[in-house]
Design a protein around this motif. Structure first.
Motif: not given
Length: 202
Positions: A69, A76, A79-80, A84, A103, A111
């Motif tokens: 990540p 991010f 990426w999240q 998912l 996210a 984070y």
């Protein structure tokens, strides 16, 4: 983390609760039921496992191309959402907009990449809970998706087998996510279970 949850119950003045835990939260909920059974009126363990080697394992090959990540907020979030999508329920569409919003809130709240790693390490460090789950006398409902690649459905089956008298709900098309389309079904099933527990223990 189980003790932290019980500390929260203390702070809220709650002596006994119907405890719902999903994924790692299901493992934490199991530990609370094991170590603090007097605080748990019922246990609902969702897309989780017992810690027994060989059951409930992830298919890490699916995530091989995802990479670590990133630290940048926008990167991010992207990426999240990609992560998912890989873990999502194949029987239902993913709401990418809602996933991105969640996210973003994760980043804004605080984070911590090392924190995520520590949480991941806590799972194997807890060990196999099977024998301790067999000692439970807490009404239990186990919910798991057939298509879960983060925690294989064998983990849900093993949990239901270990806890005496546990009910097991296997959901077709559900992966390691809670798609909005399933909310009514899951909410109804959980509320029916809790109502039954309250009725027979009144």
């Amino acid at each position: 983390m189980a003790a932290d949850t019980v500390g929260l119950l203390d702070a809220l003045g709650l002596t006994g609760v119907h405890l719902v835990g999903s994924s790692m939260g299901g493992m934490i909920a199991q530990m609370i039921a094991i170590d603090f059974p007097e605080r748990v009126r019922s246990l609902i363990s969702m897309m989780s496992t017992t810690g027994e080697p060989g059951v409930g394992e992830a298919d890490f090959s699916v995530f091989a191309g995802l990479g670590a990540p990133p630290q940048d907020r926008e990167a991010f979030v992207e990426w999240q959402v990609r992560a998912l999508r890989l873990a999502a329920s194949p029987g239902f569409p993913i709401d990418a907009t809602a996933a991105a919003e969640r996210a973003g809130r994760v980043v804004d709240r605080g984070y911590d990449a090392l924190g995520i790693q520590r949480q991941g390490l806590a799972v194997p460090a807890t060990g196999d809970r099977t024998e301790r789950l067999r000692s439970l006398r807490v009404p239990t409902l186990v919910v798991h998706g057939v298509d879960d690649i983060v925690c294989d459905v064998s983990g849900g089956r093993a949990t239901a087998t270990a806890v005496p008298g546990a009910d097991l709900l296997i959901v077709e098309g559900m992966g390691h996510s809670l798609p909005r389309e399933l909310w009514p079904e899951l909410a109804d099933r959980i509320s029916e279970f809790i109502h039954y527990v309250e009725t027979v223990t009144a």
